[in-house]
Each structure stands twice: as C-alpha cells, then as structure tokens.
Design a protein around this motif. Structure first.
Motif, PDB file in Angstrom:
ATOM      1  N   VAL A 142      41.278  48.988  49.384  1.00 34.67           N
ATOM      2  CA  VAL A 142      42.322  49.178  48.563  1.00 34.67           C
ATOM      3  C   VAL A 142      43.172  48.130  48.763  1.00 34.67           C
ATOM      4  N   ASP A 143      42.227  46.840  47.533  1.00 33.93           N
ATOM      5  CA  ASP A 143      43.149  45.914  47.410  1.00 33.93           C
ATOM      6  C   ASP A 143      43.701  45.556  46.039  1.00 33.93           C
ATOM      7  N   ILE A 144      43.716  44.028  46.144  1.00 31.56           N
ATOM      8  CA  ILE A 144      45.000  44.019  44.603  1.00 31.56           C
ATOM      9  C   ILE A 144      44.209  43.688  43.391  1.00 31.56           C
TER      10      ILE A 144
ATOM     11  N   SER B 126      57.230  40.027  39.201  1.00 34.66           N
ATOM     12  CA  SER B 126      56.187  40.361  38.430  1.00 34.66           C
ATOM     13  C   SER B 126      55.142  41.100  39.609  1.00 34.66           C
ATOM     14  N   TYR B 127      54.529  40.110  40.466  1.00 32.66           N
ATOM     15  CA  TYR B 127      53.233  40.329  40.565  1.00 32.66           C
ATOM     16  C   TYR B 127      53.703  40.765  42.269  1.00 32.66           C
ATOM     17  N   LEU B 128      54.715  40.566  42.567  1.00 34.02           N
ATOM     18  CA  LEU B 128      55.514  41.623  43.932  1.00 34.02           C
ATOM     19  C   LEU B 128      54.407  42.501  44.042  1.00 34.02           C
TER      20      LEU B 128
ATOM     21  N   PRO C 231      50.866  32.154  46.682  1.00 35.64           N
ATOM     22  CA  PRO C 231      51.210  31.892  44.617  1.00 35.64           C
ATOM     23  C   PRO C 231      51.335  32.598  43.738  1.00 35.64           C
ATOM     24  N   HIS C 232      50.548  33.951  43.171  1.00 33.60           N
ATOM     25  CA  HIS C 232      50.724  34.806  42.501  1.00 33.60           C
ATOM     26  C   HIS C 232      52.393  35.378  42.258  1.00 33.60           C
TER      27      HIS C 232
END
Length: 175
Positions: free
Chosen positions: A73-75, A53-55, A46-47
């Motif tokens: 290491v996450d979002i 740009s969130y890709l 969804p983001h």
C-alpha cells in the motif's frame, strides 16, 4: 508493570473499496499505530511542502499495512482511494492514535448512558481504565467541557448518530 497488551494493529473494511488496475476490489485491510517518524518524516517531502493537504496521503500510505491482496500500500494506492474511503481511514487514524482503540462514543437513546462501541464490529466495549486519555476525552458531539454541540457544528464526522452496528461494520461513509 501491567498485564495489559498494547494493540498496535487494527482491521478495517472500506466503505467502497480500492479498485486496482485489473479491476479487483480491495476492501479489507489493516492499519498500525503511527510512530513519531510517521508524523515527522513526511514533512520534508516535496509534495507535502508544496501542499500541506498531501500530508494525509503520505501518512496513510505509511500506516495502512494491508489492503486486500495488494502486495504493498503506497502513495499511489492512497491517492486513488474514493473520497469516502479516504475520509473513513482519516477518521480511523484519529481514533486509533488518539484514543488507543478503534471505537466511537455513542449514547443510548432510551437511558442516555454514554458508551463506546467498536467501530468495526459494533460490539459495546468496556469502559477504559480510569484516568486514561479515552476516559478523559469529551464524548464525540460535545465540547471539551462536556456540553453538547448544537447546530451545524456536529458534522459528517460525528459518530454518535450511527443507527446500527451493521452501519459501523459496513464502513459508514459519514465517519
């Protein structure tokens, strides 16, 4: 068969570094080559669907495998990187996935010879095998026809103007 091995992980040093909740600075890390799934699966999130740009954030959270002493290491980590570090990792992602190595092309100011240097160590690299994708790509700062780019078209991501190997090793914020 060839005797060449495929490098799938690449070390890096962030120009600024990630500061965790306890104030610890994390700069050293590793990035792996992206897979097809790394590029396709985030498109259903969804983001990403609401903001393309969130890709970049999602992709980097999938391929950055280590950062300092962090367990994961996450979002959330990638969202909180300084802009210079995010740009550095984006440029590195492009280099390792499109060229197969973390190298930048530069030109000797004295003789005009074009060659690659390792973006982490600044060490000059041997030419890629003839016919490889890196061999056929136009050098940074040139068009696909090999013509120099003039004016403002050469921007902050032009690696050809690095002044010294230590600038590369330190993580040039212009990468």
């Amino acid at each position: 068969m060839t005797d060449q091995t495929l490098q799938t992980e690449f070390e890096f040093t962030l120009p600024r570094g990630y500061v965790d909740g306890e104030g610890t600075l994390h700069r050293e890390g590793r990035m792996r080559l992206a897979t097809a799934a790394d590029e396709i699966q985030p498109l259903s999130e969804p983001h990403v669907q609401s903001n393309s740009s969130y890709l970049t954030i999602v992709l980097l959270s999938r391929v950055v495998t280590e950062l300092g002493t962090l367990e994961t290491v996450d979002i959330d980590v990638v969202e909180n990187l300084f802009v210079a570090d995010l740009e550095y990792l984006q440029a590195m992602y492009e280099r390792v996935n499109n060229r197969g190595r973390n190298a930048v092309t530069t030109t000797c100011p004295d003789c005009g010879e074009t060659f690659d240097v390792d973006a982490t160590s600044g060490v000059s690299l041997a030419d890629p095998p003839a016919g490889s994708a890196a061999d056929e790509a136009a050098p940074i700062g040139t068009t696909d026809d090999g013509e120099p780019i003039e004016g403002d078209a050469v921007g902050a991501t032009d690696d050809a103007d690095l002044e010294s190997p230590s600038e590369v090793e330190a993580g040039n914020a212009n990468e």
